[in-house]
Design a protein around this motif. Structure first.
Motif, PDB file in Angstrom:
ATOM      1  N   VAL A 132       0.838  -1.200   0.000  1.00  0.00           N
ATOM      2  CA  VAL A 132       0.000   0.000   0.000  1.00  0.00           C
ATOM      3  C   VAL A 132       0.870   1.247   0.000  1.00  0.00           C
ATOM      4  N   GLU A 133       0.459   2.219  -0.817  1.00  0.00           N
ATOM      5  CA  GLU A 133       1.084   3.535  -0.808  1.00  0.00           C
ATOM      6  C   GLU A 133      -0.035   4.569  -0.809  1.00  0.00           C
ATOM      7  N   MET A 134       0.270   5.769  -0.353  1.00  0.00           N
ATOM      8  CA  MET A 134      -0.742   6.822  -0.347  1.00  0.00           C
ATOM      9  C   MET A 134      -0.791   7.464  -1.722  1.00  0.00           C
ATOM     10  N   GLY A 135      -1.969   7.389  -2.335  1.00  0.00           N
ATOM     11  CA  GLY A 135      -2.183   8.022  -3.630  1.00  0.00           C
ATOM     12  C   GLY A 135      -2.764   9.408  -3.415  1.00  0.00           C
ATOM     13  N   PRO A 136      -3.149  10.094  -4.490  1.00  0.00           N
ATOM     14  CA  PRO A 136      -3.694  11.449  -4.349  1.00  0.00           C
ATOM     15  C   PRO A 136      -5.045  11.495  -3.635  1.00  0.00           C
ATOM     16  N   LYS A 137      -5.800  10.380  -3.678  1.00  0.00           N
ATOM     17  CA  LYS A 137      -7.117  10.365  -3.042  1.00  0.00           C
ATOM     18  C   LYS A 137      -7.209   9.361  -1.904  1.00  0.00           C
ATOM     19  N   GLY A 138      -6.082   8.836  -1.427  1.00  0.00           N
ATOM     20  CA  GLY A 138      -6.109   7.884  -0.328  1.00  0.00           C
ATOM     21  C   GLY A 138      -5.205   6.707  -0.611  1.00  0.00           C
ATOM     22  N   PRO A 139      -5.326   5.639   0.193  1.00  0.00           N
ATOM     23  CA  PRO A 139      -4.443   4.484   0.012  1.00  0.00           C
ATOM     24  C   PRO A 139      -4.699   3.789  -1.329  1.00  0.00           C
ATOM     25  N   SER A 140      -3.618   3.346  -1.939  1.00  0.00           N
ATOM     26  CA  SER A 140      -3.690   2.691  -3.239  1.00  0.00           C
ATOM     27  C   SER A 140      -2.789   1.459  -3.211  1.00  0.00           C
ATOM     28  N   ALA A 141      -3.271   0.346  -3.782  1.00  0.00           N
ATOM     29  CA  ALA A 141      -2.494  -0.896  -3.785  1.00  0.00           C
ATOM     30  C   ALA A 141      -1.570  -0.915  -4.993  1.00  0.00           C
ATOM     31  N   PHE A 142      -0.376  -1.487  -4.805  1.00  0.00           N
ATOM     32  CA  PHE A 142       0.538  -1.703  -5.915  1.00  0.00           C
ATOM     33  C   PHE A 142       1.256  -3.022  -5.685  1.00  0.00           C
ATOM     34  N   ASN A 143       1.939  -3.500  -6.705  1.00  0.00           N
ATOM     35  CA  ASN A 143       2.627  -4.784  -6.644  1.00  0.00           C
ATOM     36  C   ASN A 143       1.654  -5.904  -6.242  1.00  0.00           C
ATOM     37  N   VAL A 144       0.485  -5.912  -6.851  1.00  0.00           N
ATOM     38  CA  VAL A 144      -0.568  -6.867  -6.522  1.00  0.00           C
ATOM     39  C   VAL A 144      -0.277  -8.205  -7.205  1.00  0.00           C
ATOM     40  N   LYS A 145      -0.331  -9.289  -6.411  1.00  0.00           N
ATOM     41  CA  LYS A 145      -0.082 -10.646  -6.929  1.00  0.00           C
ATOM     42  C   LYS A 145      -1.233 -11.539  -6.512  1.00  0.00           C
ATOM     43  N   VAL A 146      -1.695 -12.397  -7.415  1.00  0.00           N
ATOM     44  CA  VAL A 146      -2.788 -13.313  -7.140  1.00  0.00           C
ATOM     45  C   VAL A 146      -2.269 -14.495  -6.322  1.00  0.00           C
ATOM     46  N   GLY A 147      -3.130 -14.984  -5.424  1.00  0.00           N
ATOM     47  CA  GLY A 147      -2.782 -16.190  -4.663  1.00  0.00           C
ATOM     48  C   GLY A 147      -2.118 -15.927  -3.339  1.00  0.00           C
ATOM     49  N   GLY A 148      -1.896 -14.692  -2.984  1.00  0.00           N
ATOM     50  CA  GLY A 148      -1.244 -14.404  -1.705  1.00  0.00           C
ATOM     51  C   GLY A 148      -2.198 -14.186  -0.562  1.00  0.00           C
ATOM     52  N   GLY A 149      -3.491 -14.126  -0.870  1.00  0.00           N
ATOM     53  CA  GLY A 149      -4.489 -13.831   0.184  1.00  0.00           C
ATOM     54  C   GLY A 149      -4.746 -15.019   1.070  1.00  0.00           C
ATOM     55  N   GLU A 150      -5.452 -14.745   2.187  1.00  0.00           N
ATOM     56  CA  GLU A 150      -5.763 -15.805   3.153  1.00  0.00           C
ATOM     57  C   GLU A 150      -7.032 -16.500   2.749  1.00  0.00           C
TER      58      GLU A 150
END
Length: 156
Positions: free
Chosen positions: A138-156
């Motif tokens: 997560v990084e702060m974008g101009p309108k709030g938090p924004s996700a980057f470096n998103v990879k499939v299969g890493g979630g719980e």
């Protein structure tokens, strides 16, 4: 004989001033009549409990007080090196993703926060769709938090 110098507007303004003055005097008399003179000190005191709430009851002297070390008290903001570094990689689930427009939202599995994701923030060669479990940063974008470096299969 000459006409009166007082115009209609001046007379109206004078009436308003007199009315205000009379209302103010009535309010003052009412306050003085309702004032509680000679209140005992106990009725005028207010106490603050351990949670910071204002109460009318004094604290219980038999109750054990919590000891706080002077070293634990911090004044001002914490320095960056004093803050614990948390794992920058988060896990979550895609709640919405629009392929044609290239954006969507990921719900963080820990904080339950909805985080914006754009197609530019996906890892190379990665495509996501709704209900995919993903890992991201997560990084702060101009309108709030924004996700980057998103990879499939890493979630719980």
């Amino acid at each position: 004989m000459g006409k009166s110098q007082a115009t209609f507007g001046k007379k109206e303004n004078e009436k308003k001033r007199l009315k205000k003055r009379n209302e103010k005097a009535e309010k003052k008399e009412e306050r003085q009549a309702n004032a509680k003179k000679g209140q005992p000190l106990d009725e005028m005191l207010a106490y603050v409990d351990e949670n910071g709430n204002i109460t009318s009851t004094p604290p219980d002297p038999t109750k054990k007080k919590k000891e706080i070390k002077v070293e634990d008290i911090r004044l001002g903001a914490m320095r960056q090196e004093d803050m614990e570094q948390e794992d920058p990689i988060r896990k979550g689930q895609v709640t919405f993703f629009n392929d044609s427009k290239g954006y969507g939202f990921i719900k963080d599995s820990v904080t339950q926060q909805s985080i914006f994701v754009h197609a530019n923030g996906l890892s190379s060669g990665t495509t996501i769709k709704e209900n995919d479990k993903v890992s991201f940063e997560v990084e702060m974008g101009p309108k709030g938090p924004s996700a980057f470096n998103v990879k499939v299969g890493g979630g719980e």
